[in-house]
Design a protein around this motif. Structure first.
Motif, PDB file in Angstrom:
ATOM      1  N   UNK A 127       0.816  -1.210   0.000  1.00 46.11           N
ATOM      2  CA  UNK A 127       0.000   0.000   0.000  1.00 46.11           C
ATOM      3  C   UNK A 127       0.846   1.254   0.000  1.00 46.11           C
ATOM      4  N   UNK A 128       1.916   1.257   0.804  1.00 38.47           N
ATOM      5  CA  UNK A 128       2.766   2.443   0.897  1.00 38.47           C
ATOM      6  C   UNK A 128       3.482   2.710  -0.429  1.00 38.47           C
ATOM      7  N   UNK A 129       4.076   1.677  -1.017  1.00 34.87           N
ATOM      8  CA  UNK A 129       4.791   1.871  -2.281  1.00 34.87           C
ATOM      9  C   UNK A 129       3.828   2.308  -3.377  1.00 34.87           C
ATOM     10  N   UNK A 130       2.651   1.678  -3.442  1.00 31.62           N
ATOM     11  CA  UNK A 130       1.670   2.071  -4.457  1.00 31.62           C
ATOM     12  C   UNK A 130       1.239   3.518  -4.278  1.00 31.62           C
ATOM     13  N   UNK A 175       1.774   9.352  -5.964  1.00 31.22           N
ATOM     14  CA  UNK A 175       1.648  10.675  -5.346  1.00 31.22           C
ATOM     15  C   UNK A 175       2.215  11.809  -6.185  1.00 31.22           C
ATOM     16  N   UNK A 176       3.067  11.491  -7.149  1.00 30.71           N
ATOM     17  CA  UNK A 176       3.644  12.539  -7.989  1.00 30.71           C
ATOM     18  C   UNK A 176       3.983  11.966  -9.360  1.00 30.71           C
ATOM     19  N   UNK A 177       3.442  12.596 -10.392  1.00 30.85           N
ATOM     20  CA  UNK A 177       3.669  12.123 -11.751  1.00 30.85           C
ATOM     21  C   UNK A 177       4.884  12.808 -12.368  1.00 30.85           C
ATOM     22  N   UNK A 178       5.489  12.125 -13.327  1.00 37.44           N
ATOM     23  CA  UNK A 178       6.634  12.692 -14.043  1.00 37.44           C
ATOM     24  C   UNK A 178       6.192  13.900 -14.854  1.00 37.44           C
ATOM     25  N   UNK A 179       7.066  14.876 -14.952  1.00 38.38           N
ATOM     26  CA  UNK A 179       6.776  16.102 -15.699  1.00 38.38           C
ATOM     27  C   UNK A 179       7.201  15.938 -17.159  1.00 38.38           C
ATOM     28  N   UNK A 212       2.746   8.635 -15.243  1.00 41.00           N
ATOM     29  CA  UNK A 212       3.769   7.713 -14.750  1.00 41.00           C
ATOM     30  C   UNK A 212       4.483   8.350 -13.567  1.00 41.00           C
ATOM     31  N   UNK A 213       4.982   7.540 -12.631  1.00 38.07           N
ATOM     32  CA  UNK A 213       5.600   8.110 -11.426  1.00 38.07           C
ATOM     33  C   UNK A 213       6.864   8.907 -11.735  1.00 38.07           C
ATOM     34  N   UNK A 214       7.059   9.983 -10.996  1.00 34.70           N
ATOM     35  CA  UNK A 214       8.328  10.706 -11.066  1.00 34.70           C
ATOM     36  C   UNK A 214       9.425   9.836 -10.459  1.00 34.70           C
ATOM     37  N   UNK A 215      10.651  10.023 -10.921  1.00 37.22           N
ATOM     38  CA  UNK A 215      11.751   9.196 -10.444  1.00 37.22           C
ATOM     39  C   UNK A 215      11.941   9.331  -8.935  1.00 37.22           C
ATOM     40  N   UNK A 216      11.672  10.514  -8.403  1.00 38.56           N
ATOM     41  CA  UNK A 216      11.849  10.735  -6.969  1.00 38.56           C
ATOM     42  C   UNK A 216      10.951   9.831  -6.134  1.00 38.56           C
TER      43      UNK A 216
END
Length: 504
Positions: free
Chosen positions: A424-427, A432-436, A445-449
């Motif tokens: 749940x935490x990783x998902x 929580x933040x998409x790539x710009x 898609x998830x941002x690398x951070x």
């Protein structure tokens, strides 16, 4: 009716110990495969059954909730009424659940099959109880380590196997459940033929009220953990479920303190070695699923769009990036048993925490090179295996013989809870933040951070596991594992100082 202790048996009969260990390892491996079997095929299920992503998520949630409800109850039932009959019964349930899932053509019946598969999770603590009855003390740490090591191996093997089975132009998710059915039948036959009937069961009444209140507590805790992303972490359903879990936990404690034959002896539950083993198990479970979810997602990221990721298919992500850590976890299990026998479980748990933290730290610093991700995964796989090899030695060496099943059942639930929290935490972090600067029309898609943060959180979980083991298990050492086959003294009440019988 009494039985000869493992240590007192003739040398010729000791050769039977190996086949017992193999049979129980197979059964445990099949149980662990049920947890991750569906992860690579959720999309196929959604398309085939014309369901939403939220509806299909119940295929995983139902198994976890079923395991939480039935594992402690059936662990205690096996202690009271016979371990082998309970093992055989649970394997039959697993066969039935796998067969139902393989033949179901509706989401409802598929979920019922998954509930039956989840109920069979009780096989693991029962297997450890059988080992305590049947294996000589000198060999017991290695036997428990090998059986426990198949947990990590099975979870990874399931993802790889399903990836292979669902390749091609017309993949069918049901092949995964046919595989599960075949393996469950093989495990059933192995247990029936190779595992002895065991010692006379003491009997006793079942604590139905304690079982119900514990089940309600676990369901209300795990349900929002698994559905929080869908419901919203601050929604009324999520917060209300967590509040309900607290209320039922308080009720459960009161029930267990008053009934004559409680499901869980509260003195055992809060006995420091058992309590800290459960906390450590939760943290190791968190790290294991952070590896599976995080690395699998990272490997499938399109590098041409994001500048990171490896453009991997589900199969390649499983085989290239997860299979090596899975194999290492299996190979590390016998080593973990030897180290536990030589040093005691506490130093091995600390070592597991340090290695796991180092692996995830490496992954957080460098996840743009496949060699780094795979190498770091090897460290984490070894850490999970060493942790799982050590935890049963702590539990078995800290509780009386008649509480082995329930104590290991609670520890198993702690690990499953940690896995659910890790998933749940990783998902949540990845979402929580998409790539710009993505092209128009490209999916979010998830941002690398977000991957960096996920790996750092997992590193922190392993580091905390090392601290908990080092500070909280100071009285667990060689003595607890050497005498693990004999009934251990009952845990002392909380208002009395702990005995020094397990100093290490």
């Amino acid at each position: 009716m009494s039985r000869t202790s493992p240590a007192a048996r003739p040398a010729g009969s000791r050769r039977d110990e190996t086949v017992v260990i193999v049979a129980l390892s197979l059964a445990t491996m099949v149980v662990s495969m049920m947890q991750t079997l569906v992860v690579p095929i959720l999309g196929l299920m959604q398309d085939d059954l014309d369901a939403t992503a939220a509806e299909v998520s119940w295929v995983t949630t139902a198994t976890l909730l079923s395991a939480a409800v039935f594992t402690p109850l059936l662990g205690r039932f096996g202690d009271q009424h016979g371990k082998k009959p309970t093992l055989v019964g649970m394997l039959l349930v697993m066969v039935a659940g796998s067969l139902l899932a393989a033949t179901a053509h509706s989401l409802a019946w598929l979920i019922v099959g998954r509930v039956l598969q989840g109920a069979a999770t009780a096989i693991f603590p029962l297997a450890l109880s059988v080992l305590r009855d049947e294996i000589r003390p000198a060999r017991l740490p290695g036997a428990m380590a090998l059986v426990s090591g198949t947990l990590a191996f099975g979870t990874g093997l399931a993802m790889v196997s399903v990836g292979l089975l669902t390749q091609g132009d017309d993949p069918d998710y049901r092949t995964a459940f046919w595989l599960a059915t075949g393996l469950a039948v093989a495990a059933l036959l192995a247990v029936v033929v190779l595992v002895p009937s065991g010692r006379h069961a003491p009997g006793g009444r079942t604590d139905v009220l304690g079982a119900l209140t514990l089940a309600a507590t676990l369901v209300l805790l795990l349900l929002p953990i698994t559905q929080g992303n869908e419901w919203g972490w601050t929604s009324g359903r999520t917060l209300g479920s967590f509040a309900g879990a607290v209320v039922f936990a308080a009720v459960w404690v009161q029930v267990e303190r008053k009934v004559r034959e409680p499901l869980v002896d509260m003195r055992m539950f809060v006995h420091p070695p058992v309590l800290f083993a459960n906390i450590t198990g939760l943290l190791v479970g968190f790290g294991m699923f952070a590896l599976f979810i995080g690395v699998s997602s990272l490997a499938q990221m399109p590098s041409d769009l994001l500048g990171y990721g490896f453009d991997a298919s589900v199969l390649r992500a499983s085989v290239q990036f997860l299979l090596p850590s899975t194999v290492v976890s299996l190979l590390s299990a016998p080593l973990g048993g030897q180290l536990v026998h030589r040093w005691g479980p506490r130093p091995v748990l600390v070592l597991a925490g340090v290695i796991g933290a180092a692996g995830f730290g490496w992954m957080a610093l460098d996840h743009r090179h496949a060699a780094s991700v795979i190498g770091a995964g090897l460290l984490v796989g070894a850490a999970v295996s060493l942790g799982y090899a050590s935890l049963p030695a702590v539990v078995v060496g800290s509780v009386p013989l008649h509480q082995t099943g329930i104590a290991n059942g609670i520890n198993s639930i702690a690990r499953s809870t940690g896995s659910a929290i890790g998933s749940a935490v990783v998902t949540t972090v990845l979402a929580s933040k998409s790539a710009a600067n993505l092209p128009a029309g490209a999916p979010e898609l998830p941002a690398e951070s977000r991957f960096t943060l996920s790996f750092l959180l997992a590193a922190a979980a392993f580091a905390l596991a090392a601290v908990v083991a080092g500070a909280g298990l100071r009285r667990i050492g060689m003595a607890s594992t050497v005498r693990a086959a004999a009934p251990a003294p009952a845990p002392v009440p909380a208002d009395k100082p702990a005995a020094a019988g397990t100093a290490g």
